[in-house]
Design a protein around this motif. Structure first.
Motif, mmCIF file in Angstrom:
data_model
loop_
_atom_site.group_PDB
_atom_site.id
_atom_site.type_symbol
_atom_site.label_atom_id
_atom_site.label_comp_id
_atom_site.label_asym_id
_atom_site.label_seq_id
_atom_site.Cartn_x
_atom_site.Cartn_y
_atom_site.Cartn_z
ATOM 1 N N TYR A 58 13.051 -9.846 15.756
ATOM 2 C CA TYR A 58 12.061 -9.367 14.790
ATOM 3 C C TYR A 58 10.668 -9.712 15.327
ATOM 4 N N PRO A 59 10.131 -8.850 16.198
ATOM 5 C CA PRO A 59 8.880 -9.191 16.890
ATOM 6 C C PRO A 59 7.607 -9.065 16.054
ATOM 7 N N LEU A 60 7.739 -8.688 14.792
ATOM 8 C CA LEU A 60 6.549 -8.529 13.958
ATOM 9 C C LEU A 60 6.768 -9.177 12.598
ATOM 10 N N GLU A 61 5.776 -9.935 12.169
ATOM 11 C CA GLU A 61 5.761 -10.477 10.812
ATOM 12 C C GLU A 61 4.516 -9.935 10.126
ATOM 13 N N ILE A 62 4.717 -9.357 8.940
ATOM 14 C CA ILE A 62 3.609 -8.871 8.110
ATOM 15 C C ILE A 62 3.413 -9.902 7.006
ATOM 16 N N VAL A 63 2.180 -10.370 6.863
ATOM 17 C CA VAL A 63 1.870 -11.363 5.838
ATOM 18 C C VAL A 63 0.883 -10.735 4.859
ATOM 19 N N LEU A 64 1.257 -10.688 3.582
ATOM 20 C CA LEU A 64 0.377 -10.170 2.530
ATOM 21 C C LEU A 64 -0.516 -11.298 2.031
ATOM 22 N N THR A 65 -1.764 -10.954 1.676
ATOM 23 C CA THR A 65 -2.735 -11.998 1.320
ATOM 24 C C THR A 65 -3.206 -11.911 -0.126
ATOM 25 N N GLU A 66 -2.330 -11.647 -1.010
ATOM 26 C CA GLU A 66 -2.640 -11.654 -2.443
ATOM 27 C C GLU A 66 -2.474 -13.081 -2.950
ATOM 28 N N THR A 67 -3.354 -13.533 -3.839
ATOM 29 C CA THR A 67 -3.260 -14.904 -4.338
ATOM 30 C C THR A 67 -2.157 -15.087 -5.375
ATOM 31 N N ASN A 68 -1.746 -14.033 -6.033
ATOM 32 C CA ASN A 68 -0.702 -14.108 -7.040
ATOM 33 C C ASN A 68 0.658 -13.942 -6.356
ATOM 34 N N GLU A 69 1.446 -15.007 -6.332
ATOM 35 C CA GLU A 69 2.736 -14.997 -5.642
ATOM 36 C C GLU A 69 3.705 -13.970 -6.226
ATOM 37 N N ALA A 70 3.664 -13.728 -7.520
ATOM 38 C CA ALA A 70 4.540 -12.723 -8.132
ATOM 39 C C ALA A 70 4.210 -11.328 -7.618
ATOM 40 N N VAL A 71 2.937 -11.043 -7.409
ATOM 41 C CA VAL A 71 2.521 -9.746 -6.870
ATOM 42 C C VAL A 71 3.005 -9.606 -5.429
ATOM 43 N N VAL A 72 2.896 -10.676 -4.653
ATOM 44 C CA VAL A 72 3.368 -10.642 -3.268
ATOM 45 C C VAL A 72 4.865 -10.353 -3.228
ATOM 46 N N LYS A 73 5.652 -11.047 -4.024
ATOM 47 C CA LYS A 73 7.102 -10.830 -4.045
ATOM 48 C C LYS A 73 7.444 -9.400 -4.464
ATOM 49 N N TYR A 74 6.738 -8.881 -5.450
ATOM 50 C CA TYR A 74 6.953 -7.509 -5.909
ATOM 51 C C TYR A 74 6.709 -6.523 -4.765
ATOM 52 N N TYR A 75 5.590 -6.667 -4.081
ATOM 53 C CA TYR A 75 5.258 -5.740 -2.995
ATOM 54 C C TYR A 75 6.129 -5.954 -1.764
ATOM 55 N N GLN A 76 6.543 -7.171 -1.499
ATOM 56 C CA GLN A 76 7.431 -7.396 -0.363
ATOM 57 C C GLN A 76 8.701 -6.567 -0.500
ATOM 58 N N GLN A 77 9.305 -6.588 -1.686
ATOM 59 C CA GLN A 77 10.537 -5.831 -1.889
ATOM 60 C C GLN A 77 10.295 -4.332 -1.796
ATOM 61 N N LYS A 78 9.229 -3.856 -2.410
ATOM 62 C CA LYS A 78 8.933 -2.423 -2.357
ATOM 63 C C LYS A 78 8.634 -1.978 -0.924
ATOM 64 N N ILE A 79 7.818 -2.744 -0.223
ATOM 65 C CA ILE A 79 7.450 -2.406 1.154
ATOM 66 C C ILE A 79 8.689 -2.419 2.049
ATOM 67 N N ALA A 80 9.519 -3.452 1.918
ATOM 68 C CA ALA A 80 10.716 -3.563 2.752
ATOM 69 C C ALA A 80 11.632 -2.361 2.567
ATOM 70 N N LYS A 81 11.849 -1.974 1.330
ATOM 71 C CA LYS A 81 12.746 -0.842 1.060
ATOM 72 C C LYS A 81 12.184 0.457 1.631
ATOM 73 N N VAL A 82 10.949 0.768 1.321
ATOM 74 C CA VAL A 82 10.358 2.035 1.756
ATOM 75 C C VAL A 82 10.169 2.062 3.274
ATOM 76 N N LEU A 83 9.722 0.974 3.847
ATOM 77 C CA LEU A 83 9.524 0.907 5.299
ATOM 78 C C LEU A 83 10.859 1.083 6.031
ATOM 79 N N SER A 84 11.907 0.456 5.525
ATOM 80 C CA SER A 84 13.215 0.580 6.178
ATOM 81 C C SER A 84 13.786 1.989 6.027
ATOM 82 N N GLU A 85 13.530 2.629 4.880
ATOM 83 C CA GLU A 85 14.009 4.007 4.666
ATOM 84 C C GLU A 85 13.264 5.014 5.532
ATOM 85 N N THR A 86 11.947 4.950 5.485
ATOM 86 C CA THR A 86 11.149 5.991 6.139
ATOM 87 C C THR A 86 11.120 5.856 7.653
#
Length: 136
Positions: A58-86
């Motif tokens: 896994y040569p790339l790590e994407i780090v989100l910089t939102e201060t609200n941890e719940a928002v980060v977790k929400y977007y991590q799951q959405k991004i992972a699903k859509v990125l893996s599909e598309t």
């Protein structure tokens, strides 16, 4: 943490985020730049930076910089699903098992949009995830 099994450019990721998650004002943070403006949060903004050569698998790590941890977790799951599909990639994100919140060795693996619960206890030694089964 969002691990990706392929290197992607910041420009490609920025376009991806803007096209798929337009409710946020996305911006890339170049950690190696002297430009202070790229590091300041924006209203309704979501910044990200990249760690390259994270591992061979896994040569790339994407780090989100939102201060609200719940928002980060929400977007991590959405991004992972859509990125893996598309882009037909394997993506791994942090995960806290709801029935075992004190067990640190769980992650979610997205492979072409399908989600799997994985054991990441051997990650550092073997750079491999043990698939435990599908995850809803």
């Amino acid at each position: 943490m969002i691990l990706v099994n392929k290197k992607l450019s910041p420009e490609a990721l920025l376009r991806f985020f803007e096209n798929n998650f337009s409710e946020k004002d996305w911006f890339y943070i170049n950690m190696y730049s002297d430009d202070e403006n790229s590091m300041h949060p924006k209203p309704n903004g979501m910044g990200f930076y990249l760690v390259t050569d994270f591992s061979n698998a896994y040569p790339l790590e994407i780090v989100l910089t939102e201060t609200n941890e719940a928002v980060v977790k929400y977007y991590q799951q959405k991004i992972a699903k859509v990125l893996s599909e598309t882009l037909r990639l394997k993506i791994v994100i942090d995960f806290v098992h709801p029935e075992k919140p004190d067990d640190p060795y769980y992650s979610l693996l997205y492979d072409q949009g399908n989600c799997f619960l994985v054991d990441d206890s051997e990650w550092e030694q073997k750079e491999a995830f043990i698939i435990l089964g599908p995850w809803p």
